[in-house]
Design a protein around this motif. Structure first.
Motif, PDB file in Angstrom:
ATOM      1  N   ASN A  95       0.833  -1.218   0.000  1.00 41.14           N
ATOM      2  CA  ASN A  95       0.000   0.000   0.000  1.00 41.14           C
ATOM      3  C   ASN A  95       0.863   1.262   0.000  1.00 41.14           C
ATOM      4  N   CYS A  96       0.315   2.290  -0.627  1.00 41.28           N
ATOM      5  CA  CYS A  96       0.964   3.613  -0.564  1.00 41.28           C
ATOM      6  C   CYS A  96      -0.069   4.701  -0.800  1.00 41.28           C
ATOM      7  N   THR A  97       0.269   5.912  -0.330  1.00 35.69           N
ATOM      8  CA  THR A  97      -0.484   7.131  -0.667  1.00 35.69           C
ATOM      9  C   THR A  97       0.499   8.128  -1.243  1.00 35.69           C
ATOM     10  N   TYR A  98       0.016   9.060  -2.062  1.00 36.71           N
ATOM     11  CA  TYR A  98       0.914  10.017  -2.708  1.00 36.71           C
ATOM     12  C   TYR A  98       0.267  11.405  -2.728  1.00 36.71           C
ATOM     13  N   THR A  99       1.116  12.419  -2.806  1.00 33.57           N
ATOM     14  CA  THR A  99       0.673  13.817  -2.887  1.00 33.57           C
ATOM     15  C   THR A  99       1.497  14.548  -3.927  1.00 33.57           C
ATOM     16  N   ASP A 145      -7.315   4.935  -6.075  1.00 30.98           N
ATOM     17  CA  ASP A 145      -8.336   5.986  -6.032  1.00 30.98           C
ATOM     18  C   ASP A 145      -7.968   7.001  -4.949  1.00 30.98           C
ATOM     19  N   GLU A 146      -8.387   8.269  -5.177  1.00 31.59           N
ATOM     20  CA  GLU A 146      -8.192   9.328  -4.168  1.00 31.59           C
ATOM     21  C   GLU A 146      -6.753   9.368  -3.641  1.00 31.59           C
ATOM     22  N   LYS A 147      -5.798   9.303  -4.593  1.00 32.17           N
ATOM     23  CA  LYS A 147      -4.374   9.376  -4.248  1.00 32.17           C
ATOM     24  C   LYS A 147      -3.929   8.245  -3.317  1.00 32.17           C
ATOM     25  N   ARG A 148      -4.589   7.111  -3.461  1.00 32.34           N
ATOM     26  CA  ARG A 148      -4.173   5.884  -2.795  1.00 32.34           C
ATOM     27  C   ARG A 148      -3.986   4.822  -3.882  1.00 32.34           C
ATOM     28  N   VAL A 208      -2.896  14.131 -12.350  1.00 29.90           N
ATOM     29  CA  VAL A 208      -2.107  12.890 -12.398  1.00 29.90           C
ATOM     30  C   VAL A 208      -2.597  12.062 -13.580  1.00 29.90           C
ATOM     31  N   GLU A 209      -1.673  11.767 -14.508  1.00 30.15           N
ATOM     32  CA  GLU A 209      -2.058  11.076 -15.742  1.00 30.15           C
ATOM     33  C   GLU A 209      -1.695   9.583 -15.741  1.00 30.15           C
ATOM     34  N   ARG A 210      -0.671   9.206 -14.970  1.00 29.93           N
ATOM     35  CA  ARG A 210      -0.255   7.794 -14.994  1.00 29.93           C
ATOM     36  C   ARG A 210       0.357   7.414 -13.660  1.00 29.93           C
ATOM     37  N   ILE A 211       0.023   6.218 -13.171  1.00 30.25           N
ATOM     38  CA  ILE A 211       0.592   5.680 -11.939  1.00 30.25           C
ATOM     39  C   ILE A 211       0.940   4.206 -12.160  1.00 30.25           C
ATOM     40  N   PHE A 212       2.030   3.761 -11.494  1.00 31.23           N
ATOM     41  CA  PHE A 212       2.399   2.341 -11.595  1.00 31.23           C
ATOM     42  C   PHE A 212       3.466   1.991 -10.567  1.00 31.23           C
ATOM     43  N   TRP A 213       3.633   0.669 -10.336  1.00 30.26           N
ATOM     44  CA  TRP A 213       4.656   0.116  -9.463  1.00 30.26           C
ATOM     45  C   TRP A 213       5.753  -0.505 -10.336  1.00 30.26           C
ATOM     46  N   PHE A 214       6.992  -0.534  -9.789  1.00 27.16           N
ATOM     47  CA  PHE A 214       8.087  -1.157 -10.545  1.00 27.16           C
ATOM     48  C   PHE A 214       9.172  -1.619  -9.574  1.00 27.16           C
ATOM     49  N   THR A 215      10.032  -2.525 -10.120  1.00 26.25           N
ATOM     50  CA  THR A 215      11.202  -2.998  -9.358  1.00 26.25           C
ATOM     51  C   THR A 215      12.492  -2.819 -10.135  1.00 26.25           C
TER      52      THR A 215
END
Length: 653
Positions: free
Chosen positions: A37-41, A85-88, A53-60
């Motif tokens: 889990n994460c939240t962002y601002t 959703d909602e910056k989560r 915010v146009e794109r979000i993703f996880w990576f390693t």
């Protein structure tokens, strides 16, 4: 940039950008499912444009030097899902494999230039087999800590262990100490009596170092040991930097001395700090003014006066200077004159003039009436306790100090007062002839100008109004006692002077207008004259006997007689001689002071001879009572007369 970890949450913030991971360390079994889990601002605007915010993703890992979205990584095909959703945003990985052990990071991209952000350090995932009991972890709250020399610092961490813990301690892999084994700080002589380890609950440990020294700057780690293994926190711990506290800033004002309006002033914030601080200037009760070490005020104004201070701030601490006061000097720029009371100014009232001026230092005042100086000094008020008509005029004040002067506009004081005692005059000033024009003039000092009303004595109604009372054709009935009344809205004043105006008339006019009172007076005069003649004859017959009569036996006269050199009795006159007698017109007054004018002179008119008696001329004269003077004790039978007699010299024409 600062780092904060609480309850296994790692918060990374920088200029409004940030990602928070919870938890930051996960140890999971092979084949299970895990959720990260994460939240962002991010800032609401970038370069004046609204942020989206146009794109979000996880990576390693990265591909072609760009982070590779896990959904595009073939190694995770069909095993990852995003729920955002909602910056989560959460990452779900199913059917875990040991190859999934890695550090997972979150990235979001916005529509603004440079609006891409990666949250570090991410979530550390360890995947072990079913028989692996060594899934331990240590997470530090702070990656870096800066503290001042002489202060105290707390370093926090949390830990987990799947086995029984045999020992746990804090240590520092200081490069100057080549230990074979990690050394517990409590046993390190460098930290003697300055180190404490606090553990209020299982899984939370706090290292407290007091009285910090510059040599305490180092990386601090936590070691966990079980019966079967030894676990250290990994490749990094918390890095402590010890700096000397910045000195308290001071403010230097240049140039020294008085600060004059429209000149330039420089304020310098002086301090010692490591690393170099950022400066901020403030004016008391106002927002920041500058971010430089110097604050330059060009062409200072009066509004620049006030208290200034600066702050010096770096990663270690923020220090603030004491107030420095700027007092802008200037000469008077205004001088306003006011009067109290503001309405009409009445004689005898108290009047206050006030002069207000904007100057620094405060102005001295000079009070002037016209070109005459009334008062000088620091008094901005000039008081007239009981104003009089002489105080009427234009006033102004002059404000001045060493930097200049300013004159107020003039203020005219108009003093209102009731009419003063009126003065009365008559024109012509000589004799007044029947039918002539007569002007009676009344004047009085008053403000506002007085209105005049004329009265004749014993008459209730006024006979005229105005400063000048004019009788165009004077007749006998106009003769009398006049006075004037001056009036304005402040009061009324009557003249105390009385005018008695009589007209000169000719014989025919006088005979025709003789009043009954005048005839009575003439008869009384004749009666008195005959009576006096009788007494004179009687005295001459009594002789010396009358002269020796005691003074006390004589009748005392009620009024002093008036003698006017009457001739002694002579032979009887003929009828024709008696007809040549001159009659006297007498008018009595209370005192001589009551008489201003008494124009009585013998009239010389003649009438044509119709009758013998009308050919004779009659002269009239005014008779005033007076007291005859004679030497004290002088007494003569020839001069003793009845005290009740009035005599008038009557001379035939």
């Amino acid at each position: 940039m600062g780092t904060l970890v609480t309850n296994n949450q790692l918060v990374q913030m920088q200029n409004g950008w940030g990602v928070t991971y919870s938890p930051t360390y996960i140890c999971a079994l092979k084949g299970s499912t895990v959720v990260l889990n994460c939240t962002y601002t991010c800032p609401s605007t970038i370069n004046g444009f609204s942020t989206t915010v146009e794109r979000i993703f996880w990576f390693t890992k990265q591909q072609d030097q760009e982070p590779l979205d896990l959904r595009a990584d073939s190694g995770y095909a069909g095993r990852v899902q995003y729920h955002c959703d909602e910056k989560r945003c959460s990452l779900t990985i199913t059917d875990l494999r040991e190859s999934d052990s890695a550090r997972y990071k979150f990235r979001f991209m916005t529509n603004g230039t440079g609006g891409n952000y990666i949250g570090v350090p991410g979530v550390n995932l360890i995947v072990t087999g079913m028989d692996n009991k060594s899934c331990n972890r240590v997470v530090f709250t702070d990656r870096k800590i800066c503290a001042f020399r002489g202060s105290s610092v707390d370093i926090y961490c949390t830990y987990d262990s799947f086995g029984d813990i045999t020992s746990k301690f804090w240590y520092s892999p200081h490069p100057d100490h080549r230990w074979r084994k990690s050394t517990n700080l409590i046993e390190d002589s460098r930290y003697a009596s300055r180190v404490q380890v606090l553990e209020t609950e299982r899984g939370h440990s706090t290292l407290k170092i007091s009285d910090l020294r510059v040599s305490d700057a180092a990386e601090y780690r936590f070691e966990l040991r079980t019966r079967s293994s030894e676990f250290k926190n990994g490749p990094f711990g918390t890095i402590l930097t010890v700096k000397d506290a910045p000195t308290a800033p001071s403010v230097l004002i240049s140039p020294a001395g008085d600060i004059i309006k429209h000149t330039s002033v420089t304020l310098t914030c002086i301090t010692k700090a490591n690393p170099a601080p950022e400066y901020t200037w403030y004016k008391k009760d106002q927002s920041l003014l500058s971010k430089e070490a110097q604050l330059v005020l060009n062409s200072v104004q009066t509004s620049d006066s006030g208290e200034y201070y600066c702050s010096a701030e770096n990663l270690l601490e923020r220090r603030t200077s004491k107030y420095a006061f700027i007092d802008v000097k200037y000469g008077p720029e205004t001088a306003t004159l006011s009067v109290s009371p503001s309405g009409e100014i009445v004689e005898g009232s108290s009047v206050t003039l006030a002069c207000s001026s904007d100057a620094n230092p405060a102005a001295n005042y000079t009070w002037l009436k016209g070109n005459k100086t009334l008062l000088q000094g620091q008094e901005s008020i000039y008081n007239i306790s009981s104003i009089s008509p002489e105080d009427r005029g234009s006033y102004f004040c002059k404000a001045e100090n060493q930097y200049g002067q300013f004159n107020s506009t003039s203020l005219f004081l108009d003093v209102l007062y009731a009419p003063k005692l009126p003065s009365v005059s008559v024109s012509p000033s000589g004799e007044i002839v029947k039918g002539s024009r007569v002007n009676l003039t009344c004047s009085s000092d008053a403000n506002p100008a007085a209105n005049y009303t004329w009265y004749k004595e014993n008459e209730n109604s006024p006979v005229a109004s105005g400063e000048i009372f004019t009788v165009t054709a004077f007749r006998a009935e106009h003769s009398g006692n006049y006075y004037c009344e001056a009036m304005n809205r402040r009061g009324t004043h009557r003249s105390t002077l009385r005018l008695i105006v009589m007209a000169r008339v000719r014989t025919s006019a006088v005979i025709g207008s003789v009043s009954v009172g005048l005839l009575v007076i003439i008869l009384i005069a004749v009666f008195l004259w005959m009576r006096c003649l009788f007494y004179r004859r009687q005295e001459s017959s009594t002789g010396q006997a009358k002269a020796e009569e005691p003074p006390g036996d004589r009748a005392k006269p009620d009024v002093d007689p008036v003698y006017s050199n009457l001739p002694t009795a002579g032979p009887r006159r003929t009828r024709k001689q008696k007809e040549t007698l001159h009659y006297s017109s007498m008018r009595f007054f209370q005192s001589e002071g009551d008489i201003l004018y008494s124009n009585g002179r013998p009239a010389g008119s003649r009438r044509k001879a119709k009758k013998q008696v009308e050919d004779d001329e009659v002269d009239y004269t005014t008779v005033k009572p007076h007291t005859a003077s004679r030497p004290s004790g002088a007494r003569s039978p020839e001069t003793r007369e009845d005290s009740s007699c009035l005599y008038s010299t009557v001379k035939p024409r």
